[in-house]
Design a protein around this motif. Structure first.
Motif, PDB file in Angstrom:
ATOM      1  N   GLN A   1      -8.169  -6.253  -3.525  1.00  0.00           N
ATOM      2  CA  GLN A   1      -7.740  -6.185  -4.914  1.00  0.00           C
ATOM      3  C   GLN A   1      -6.880  -7.400  -5.288  1.00  0.00           C
TER       4      GLN A   1
ATOM      5  N   VAL B   1      -1.802  -4.047   5.394  1.00  0.00           N
ATOM      6  CA  VAL B   1      -2.411  -3.191   4.370  1.00  0.00           C
ATOM      7  C   VAL B   1      -3.704  -2.625   4.938  1.00  0.00           C
ATOM      8  N   PRO B   2      -4.307  -1.585   4.297  1.00  0.00           N
ATOM      9  CA  PRO B   2      -5.468  -0.908   4.910  1.00  0.00           C
ATOM     10  C   PRO B   2      -6.632  -1.829   5.265  1.00  0.00           C
ATOM     11  N   ASP B   3      -6.899  -2.890   4.481  1.00  0.00           N
ATOM     12  CA  ASP B   3      -8.069  -3.719   4.762  1.00  0.00           C
ATOM     13  C   ASP B   3      -7.719  -5.061   5.399  1.00  0.00           C
TER      14      ASP B   3
ATOM     15  N   ARG C   1      -4.483  -3.100  -1.815  1.00  0.00           N
ATOM     16  CA  ARG C   1      -5.410  -3.655  -0.829  1.00  0.00           C
ATOM     17  C   ARG C   1      -5.521  -5.173  -1.012  1.00  0.00           C
TER      18      ARG C   1
ATOM     19  N   THR D   1      -3.823 -11.774   6.535  1.00  0.00           N
ATOM     20  CA  THR D   1      -3.535 -11.418   5.139  1.00  0.00           C
ATOM     21  C   THR D   1      -2.956 -12.623   4.402  1.00  0.00           C
TER      22      THR D   1
ATOM     23  N   ASP E   1       0.812  -1.215   0.000  1.00  0.00           N
ATOM     24  CA  ASP E   1       0.000   0.000   0.000  1.00  0.00           C
ATOM     25  C   ASP E   1       0.849   1.271   0.000  1.00  0.00           C
TER      26      ASP E   1
END
Length: 631
Positions: A43, A64-66, A40, A72, A13
Motif C-alpha cells: 500500500q 509489516v505483514p508483507d 502494508r 522494507t 500495521d
C-alpha cells in the motif's frame, strides 16, 4: 500566518501504535502534521508511486505483514529516492540501525523511547537534511557536467590549436632549409623558436587543466623502464646538442626492466624534468639515472635528473612546485615558460603514489629525484629474452574497412596472424573461439560499441575472457575513460597510433621515400610513407582509392543530415571519416572531422558550416595524397 502542514506517510500495521504516533504529532502546536496511515508495504509503495510529491516524509516500521527488515526500507527508498525515510520500530538493535542508516534512512527511532517533541523534531530535521542532500546533489551534478564540458572543450582545443601550430612549425623548419639571406634566416629562426615556445605553453596548460579540472586515472600495464628512459634521452638529445651539452643515462644494478605502471605519465615527468635541466644549463651536461631502492615488497625505482646548471636558491625552494611560478624575476625574464612543468610533475607523481624532491645549490647544479612504486611485471606481448618479438594472434574489431586494411596489413607484414571482425557481435563470436594474444577494439561501432564488446568478451567463460583488450578511437574523450576501464580495457590508443605503443608487439619500419614540402601541411607524410614501406605502394594506393570512394559517400550523407538537422547521424558519419583519415595520416582532415563530430554532439548551429569546410579540406587532402604517390 498559516503554516502548511508536514505531510506524513506512516507505514504501521498495529492500529494502536498508528493512533499513538498520530496523537503525538498532532500534540505539537508549533508545527501542524497531516498523517496518512497504511498497514502494508504494498500500500505504501502504491501511494508513493502515484505521487511521492504528495508527502514530505515517510515514517516506517520495518516489520509489516508483507515485508520485514532492511528489505522494507530498500523498497521505500527505491520507489521514492528523494523522499526522507525515518525508521520507527520496536527493534532496538544497533547493527540493524547502522545498516538502515547506511541504506538511506535519515534516522532510526525505537518506539517508546521518545516523546512528542522528540518525534516531531526528528521528522523536521529529516526533511531539512534531505533537502540539504538534494541541494548538494544538484551542485555535484552541475559541477560534474561542467567538468565533462571542460574535458570535451580541452580535447577539442588540443586538436584545434596544436594541429595548425604543428603545420606552422613544419613549414618554418622547411623554410630554414632553403637558401635565405642572413636577415631572412633570423626571421625564420625566430618563428621556429616562438612557435616551439607557444606549443610548449599550450601543452602545459592543457595538461594542467586536465589534472586540475577532471583528474587523471592511471593506465596500469607492463612496460620496459630502460626503453622508456632511453626514448626520452633520444627525443631530447638534439635540444641538448644545440647547447653543446652531454645528455647521458645511468642505470643502476638490480633494476627490473619490465614493470607495471603508467608509462606515458612517467615519460611526461621525465620530459619535463630533463627539458628543464637542459633549459637551465649552459655548460657541462645532464644525466638521467635509474636505480632501485631497498624495499621489502615490490619495487620502488628512483629516477634522478642531474644537471650542472644555475642551481636553485634555498629561499625559493618552497615555491618550486607551485603552478605559474618560476624562480625569481630575473629567471622569469631570462627563461621562457609558464611555470607549470614542475607543478605537473608534482601532481603526476602524487597521482602515481610517489614522492618528488630535489637537492641544489646556486651555481652548482641541481638533482631532481622521483621515487615511484613500479612493481615487476611480465610483458604479455613480448618474450623477455632480449625483448625479441614473437608472432601474435590478434583480433581486430573495426567497422571501417580502411582501418582494418591498414592495421591488418601492418600486423601481417610483421609476422602476426590477424583475424578481422566487422562489428562487435562478430568480435565476441571470434573471441569466444579463443587463442588470441591481443584484441584491438574500435570505440564507436554501430549497434555494439567497443566498450560493450569488451564487457561481452570479459563475460565469456574460461581463458577467452582474459585476453588483453585495447581500445582504438579517432576522438578520445576523457569522460569515456571510467567506462572503458570498468569494462576491463587495459588502455586507449588514439588514431593514428604506432604499434610499438603496445609493448613490443611491433618494432621498426622500412625506409620510405621523401615527399615534397607542399604536402606536409595536409598529410603527416612521415607516418604515411612509413606505413607504405610496410604495406607496399600498390596496397597503399588501393587504400587511398577505397577511402576516396567510401568517404565521398559519407561526406554527401553527412551534408544531407546536417542540413536536415539530424545532427546525431551527422556526428556518427564525421566520427567514421575521422577514424579512416587518421589511419591514412591525414591529420588536419581527421581534426576537422572531429570538430564536426563535436559540433554535432553539442547541437551547434554551425555544424552545417563546418561540414562545408570539411568538404573543401577533404578534396585538398586527397589531392595532396595524390601528389605523394604521383597519382
Amino acid at each position: 500566518m498559516n503554516v502548511p502542514p508536514i505531510r506524513v506517510l506512516l507505514l504501521e500495521d498495529d492500529p494502536a501504535d498508528a493512533k499513538l504516533v498520530g496523537q503525538m504529532l498532532r500534540r505539537v502546536k508549533t508545527t501542524p502534521f497531516e498523517v496518512t496511515v497504511v498497514g502494508r508495504l504494498a500500500q505504501a509503495v502504491e501511494r508513493l508511486s502515484e505521487g511521492p510529491q504528495s508527502f514530505d516524509v515517510v515514517l516506517a516500521d520495518l516489520g509489516v505483514p508483507d515485508s520485514s527488515g532492511i528489505g522494507t526500507l530498500n523498497a521505500l527508498t527505491r520507489v521514492a529516492p528523494r523522499l526522507p525515510v525515518v525508521v520507527l520500530t520496536g527493534n532496538d538493535d544497533d547493527a540493524v540501525a547502522l545498516e538502515a542508516l547506511k541504506r538511506g534512512a535519515q534516522d532510526y527511532l525505537v518506539k517508546g523511547l521518545g516523546d512528542a517533541f522528540i518525534l516531531s523534531r526528528v521528522v523536521r530535521y529529516a526533511i531539512e537534511r534531505k533537502m540539504g542532500e538534494e541541494v548538494l546533489r544538484e551542485a555535484r551534478d552541475s559541477a560534474e557536467q561542467a567538468a565533462r564540458a571542460k574535458s570535451v572543450f580541452l580535447a577539442m582545443m588540443g586538436h584545434e590549436i596544436r594541429t595548425p601550430l604543428n603545420g606552422v612549425l613544419g613549414m618554418a623548419r622547411l623554410l630554414l632549409e632553403t637558401d635565405l639571406d642572413p636577415r631572412q634566416k633570423s626571421f625564420a629562426e625566430t618563428l621556429v623558436s616562438s612557435g616551439e615556445l607557444l606549443l610548449g605553453l599550450v601543452n602545459d596548460i592543457l595538461d594542467f587543466s586536465r589534472l586540475d579540472a577532471e583528474g587523471m586515472t592511471l593506465a596500469v600495464e607492463p612496460f620496459d623502464v630502460l626503453d622508456t628512459v632511453e626514448e626520452v634521452r633520444l627525443v631530447l638529445a638534439s635540444r641538448a646538442a644545440e647547447k653543446d651539452l652531454a645528455l647521458s643515462c645511468r642505470f643502476g644494478a638490480g633494476v627490473r626492466r619490465v614493470v607495471s605502471g603508467d608509462r606515458l605519465r612517467l615519460r611526461q615527468i621525465l620530459f619535463n624534468l630533463v627539458g628543464n635541466a637542459i633549459k637551465f644549463t649552459d655548460r657541462g651536461g645532464v644525466e638521467i639515472g635509474v636505480e632501485p631502492l631497498a624495499v621489502e615488497q615490490g619495487q620502488i625505482l628512483r629516477f634522478s635528473v642531474k644537471d650542472s646548471g644555475i642551481g636553485i636558491a634555498p629561499e625559493i625552494g618552497a615555491q618550486l612546485f607551485t603552478e605559474f611560478w618560476q624562480g625569481d624575476s630575473g629567471a622569469a625574464r631570462r627563461f621562457d615558460g609558464a611555470g607549470l612543468g614542475l607543478a605537473i610533475c608534482k601532481r603526476l607523481t602524487d597521482l602515481m603514489g610517489g614522492v618528488i624532491g630535489y637537492d641544489s645549490l646556486p651555481d652548482r647544479g641541481s638533482t631532481f629525484r622521483v621515487d615511484l612504486p613500479l612493481p615487476p611485471a611480465e610483458s604479455p606481448l613480448a618474450e623477455q629474452s632480449g625483448g625479441s618479438e614473437r608472432p601474435c594472434r590478434v583480433l581486430l574489431v573495426d567497422d571501417n574497412e580502411v582501418n582494418r586494411e591498414v592495421a591488418a596489413g601492418l600486423l601481417q607484414r610483421r609476422g602476426h596472424h590477424v583475424v578481422c571482425a566487422c562489428d562487435g557481435h562478430e568480435g565476441v563470436e571470434a573471441a569466444a573461439r579463443g587463442g588470441f594474444d591481443l584484441v584491438l577494439l574500435d570505440m564507436r561501432m554501430p549497434g555494439m560499441d567497443g566498450i560493450d564488446t569488451a564487457r561481452a568478451i570479459r563475460a565469456l567463460p574460461g581463458e577467452a575472457a582474459k585476453v588483453p583488450l585495447y581500445l582504438l578511437t579517432a576522438n578520445p574523450v576523457k569522460e569515456d575513460e571510467a567506462r572503458w576501464r570498468e569494462a576491463g580495457i587495459l588502455g586507449c590508443l588514439a588514431k593514428p597510433f604506432r604499434f610499438d605503443h603496445i609493448g613490443h608487439l611491433l618494432s621498426g619500419s622500412d625506409a620510405a621515400p621523401r615527399a615534397s614540402a607542399q604536402d606536409t601541411d595536409l598529410v603527416e607524410v612521415a607516418g604515411l610513407l612509413s606505413d607504405m614501406g610496410d604495406l607496399g605502394r600498390d596496397r597503399m594506393v588501393g587504400l587511398v582509392e577505397l577511402f576516396r570512394t567510401s568517404s565521398a559517400a559519407d561526406l554527401a550523407a553527412l551534408a544531407d543530415h546536417a542540413q536536415a538537422g539530424r545532427l546525431a547521424e551527422a556526428g556518427q558519419l564525421a566520427h567514421r571519416m575521422a577514424s579512416a583519415a587518421s589511419s591514412l595520416h591525414l591529420s588536419p582532415l581527421a581534426a576537422k572531422c572531429r570538430a564536426v563530430e563535436d559540433a554535432a554532439r553539442s547541437e551547434d548551429p554551425e555544424t552545417m558550416a563546418r561540414a562545408e569546410e570539411l568538404a573543401d579540406l577533404w578534396a585538398r587532402s586527397l589531392a595532396a595524397v595524390g601528389r605523394v604517390f604521383d597519382l
